[in-house]
Design an enzyme around this catalytic site. Structure first.
Site, PDB file in Angstrom:
ATOM      1  N   LYS A 274      -6.593   6.281  14.303  1.00  0.00           N
ATOM      2  CA  LYS A 274      -7.723   6.331  13.945  1.00  0.00           C
ATOM      3  C   LYS A 274      -8.075   5.197  14.009  1.00  0.00           C
ATOM      4  O   LYS A 274      -9.455   5.129  14.040  1.00  0.00           O
ATOM      5  CB  LYS A 274      -7.818   6.261  12.210  1.00  0.00           C
TER       6      LYS A 274
ATOM      7  N   ASP B 170      -8.335  -5.853   5.561  1.00  0.00           N
ATOM      8  CA  ASP B 170      -7.780  -4.779   6.444  1.00  0.00           C
ATOM      9  C   ASP B 170      -6.558  -5.423   7.032  1.00  0.00           C
ATOM     10  O   ASP B 170      -5.708  -3.969   8.174  1.00  0.00           O
ATOM     11  CB  ASP B 170      -8.966  -3.681   7.180  1.00  0.00           C
TER      12      ASP B 170
ATOM     13  N   LYS C 284      -8.645   2.838  -0.759  1.00  0.00           N
ATOM     14  CA  LYS C 284      -9.203   4.018   1.101  1.00  0.00           C
ATOM     15  C   LYS C 284      -8.514   5.166   1.735  1.00  0.00           C
ATOM     16  O   LYS C 284      -8.534   5.920   0.663  1.00  0.00           O
ATOM     17  CB  LYS C 284      -8.085   2.280   1.957  1.00  0.00           C
TER      18      LYS C 284
ATOM     19  N   ARG D  63      -3.172   2.198  -1.449  1.00  0.00           N
ATOM     20  CA  ARG D  63      -2.983   1.033   0.140  1.00  0.00           C
ATOM     21  C   ARG D  63      -2.168   0.476  -0.805  1.00  0.00           C
ATOM     22  O   ARG D  63      -1.147  -0.546  -0.267  1.00  0.00           O
ATOM     23  CB  ARG D  63      -3.522   0.664   1.251  1.00  0.00           C
TER      24      ARG D  63
ATOM     25  N   SER E 102     -16.575  -0.722  -3.005  1.00  0.00           N
ATOM     26  CA  SER E 102     -16.301  -0.742  -1.495  1.00  0.00           C
ATOM     27  C   SER E 102     -17.594  -1.627  -0.995  1.00  0.00           C
ATOM     28  O   SER E 102     -18.699  -1.687  -1.926  1.00  0.00           O
ATOM     29  CB  SER E 102     -15.966   0.457  -0.886  1.00  0.00           C
ATOM     30  N   SER E 103     -18.287  -2.646   0.036  1.00  0.00           N
ATOM     31  CA  SER E 103     -19.039  -2.738   0.840  1.00  0.00           C
ATOM     32  C   SER E 103     -19.675  -2.470   1.551  1.00  0.00           C
ATOM     33  O   SER E 103     -20.826  -2.285   1.479  1.00  0.00           O
ATOM     34  CB  SER E 103     -18.746  -4.259   0.817  1.00  0.00           C
TER      35      SER E 103
ATOM     36  N   GLY F  91     -13.700   7.107   6.380  1.00  0.00           N
ATOM     37  CA  GLY F  91     -14.693   6.847   5.628  1.00  0.00           C
ATOM     38  C   GLY F  91     -16.079   6.013   6.038  1.00  0.00           C
ATOM     39  O   GLY F  91     -17.208   6.089   5.473  1.00  0.00           O
TER      40      GLY F  91
ATOM     41  N   ASN G 192      -9.213  -3.207  -4.128  1.00  0.00           N
ATOM     42  CA  ASN G 192     -10.087  -1.959  -2.966  1.00  0.00           C
ATOM     43  C   ASN G 192      -8.443  -1.609  -2.363  1.00  0.00           C
ATOM     44  O   ASN G 192      -9.208  -0.031  -1.393  1.00  0.00           O
ATOM     45  CB  ASN G 192     -10.753  -2.632  -2.993  1.00  0.00           C
TER      46      ASN G 192
ATOM     47  N   ARG H 116     -11.442  10.485  -1.680  1.00  0.00           N
ATOM     48  CA  ARG H 116     -12.358   8.632  -1.607  1.00  0.00           C
ATOM     49  C   ARG H 116     -13.676   9.232  -2.292  1.00  0.00           C
ATOM     50  O   ARG H 116     -14.460  10.028  -1.879  1.00  0.00           O
ATOM     51  CB  ARG H 116     -11.669   8.012  -0.684  1.00  0.00           C
TER      52      ARG H 116
END
Length: 430
Positions: A410, A309, A336, A340, A164-165, A91, A332, A120
């Site tokens: 990933k 994360d 993802k 999550r 999202s940033s 992403g 947020n 997403r």
């Protein structure tokens, strides 16, 4: 691939943290946007960094590497016109390159993971790019996305930071190359401000001038800048290491993780303080986090936006804490590779944990005696979910079987290998 995770009586040993995925992808991008040759020492090897490698090569960068370093000869603000790019399930790579694609006449980002990245939303970045004279075709804000660029314009740009940033970071990488000066205003809230700080750090190292307000909600970017070819040394990765540290915390352990800088700007560095707050015996000096786990933890309340994360790994540790833990300001996480919050909470409860969700919170009623396990659970194609569920499996009574565990590659291809080297009992089945 399935990971059959057995209970672990103890973990012992020393590993080197893998290199930071976030810094690797950012340094690769600024290397591609530079005119000249940059050198990256100790780049991360993961599906995300491989996606960035593949895509910047497709766009005209020359990438060469050996066991220690990578060299990138960049294309500056003139990427090679290509009809399509495949970012896989990455992403951040997609979002960073959507802005770079504005310099191309027509470029389609294809949808190869419809059940993960394909779900997403990217509307906030699409809306910002449209303000910059860029036309975009998209599927309700999702892949596939076709960008018709060639003449992006600077000026006043507004972008939402609610989801999202990465949308803001994408614009910060691209706007210095425009002819016009730009001013970016962040609307609503800005998630993961610490990760924006990493972007600004990398841009400054690459010779780019950006003036940011103290609250990171407004930016002034002079146009007509050039990225400088530089040498970069990539630090160890806290987000991936968080799961190793959580595994050490919930077991009887003597585990040392090297290459974790005390003064790192990675927000996930906070996991050291989170684990300390949970009563985990550890030290952190000379870039080494040393955990002597007893499996005894206590609950706490934590603002997860500071270590996005690593939230799932810390939730996994709190499953075995005495009392009720609360991880808040984490909405947020819903946007993802999977949701999550809902998806992860569902799997934890299948494993025998007692976990609740709110829109922006995860609440864990700890079970110091452990959880039953003995079930097969779904990883939802998400590397962070896989790592966190593994932690739970190590402290379960009957172990866990995790489906689709290969997606851990990933961000951390050597995750299971590292746990096995510490004494974990994990069987991998194709």
């Amino acid at each position: 691939m399935k990971a059959i995770v057995k209970p672990a009586p103890e973990l012992k040993g020393t590993i080197n943290a893998l290199s930071s995925k976030n810094y690797t992808t950012r340094y690769m991008l600024v290397g591609a946007l530079a005119e000249g040759t940059s050198t990256l020492y100790y780049p991360a090897h993961s599906e995300d960094s491989d996606a960035m490698r593949r895509c910047i090569r497709d766009l005209g960068a020359i990438v060469e590497e050996d066991d220690e370093k990578m060299t990138i000869t960049g294309f500056g603000r003139h990427p090679k016109p290509v009809p399509e790019l495949n970012v896989g399930n990455a992403g951040a790579v997609l979002r960073f390159l959507m802005s770079v694609a504005a310099f191309c006449p027509e470029l389609t980002f294809v949808n190869t993971y419809p059940e993960s990245l394909g779900k997403r939303p990217h509307n906030d970045l699409i809306d910002a790019l449209k303000q910059m004279n860029v036309r975009i075709d998209h599927n309700g804000g999702k892949l596939p996305i076709t960008i018709y660029g060639g003449q992006p314009k600077g000026g006043k740009i507004k972008v939402s930071g609610n989801v999202s940033s990465q949308f803001l970071s994408s614009l910060l990488f691209m706007t210095p190359l425009l002819e016009e000066d730009s001013e970016i205003e962040v609307l609503h809230d800005l998630k993961s401000k610490i990760i924006v700080g990493q972007t600004l750090e990398v841009l400054e190292q690459a010779g780019i001038r950006i003036e940011a307000d103290d609250d990171l909600m407004r930016y002034r970017i002079p146009g007509r800048q050039r990225y400088q070819a530089q040498e970069y040394k990539i630090q160890g990765d806290y987000p991936g290491s968080a799961a190793i540290l959580a595994a050490a915390a919930v077991t009887s352990s003597d585990v040392a993780v090297h290459r974790l800088e005390e003064n790192s700007r990675q927000g996930e560095r906070a996991v050291v303080d989170v684990l300390r707050a949970m009563g985990v015996p550890l030290t952190h000096r000379d870039g080494i986090v040393h955990v002597r786990g007893t499996g005894l933890l206590k609950a706490g309340e934590f603002d997860g936006d500071h270590f996005t994360d690593a939230v799932l790994a810390m939730v996994a540790a709190s499953v075995f804490a005495e009392g009720t833990s609360r991880f808040y300001n984490v909405e947020n996480l819903r946007y993802k590779e999977c949701d999550r919050i809902t998806d992860f909470v569902t799997e934890l409860n299948k494993a025998g944990a007692s976990v609740e969700e709110r829109q922006s919170e995860i609440i864990v009623h700890g079970k110091p005696e452990g959880v039953e396990g003995g079930v097969e659970i779904d990883a939802h194609y998400d590397h962070r979910v896989i790592m966190a569920l593994t932690v739970v499996g190590l402290r379960s009574k009957q172990g866990l079987v995790i489906r689709d565990a290969h997606h851990v590659a990933k961000s951390y291809p050597h995750y299971f290998e590292h746990l096995l080297s510490l004494g974990a009992n994990i069987e991998l089945q194709d």
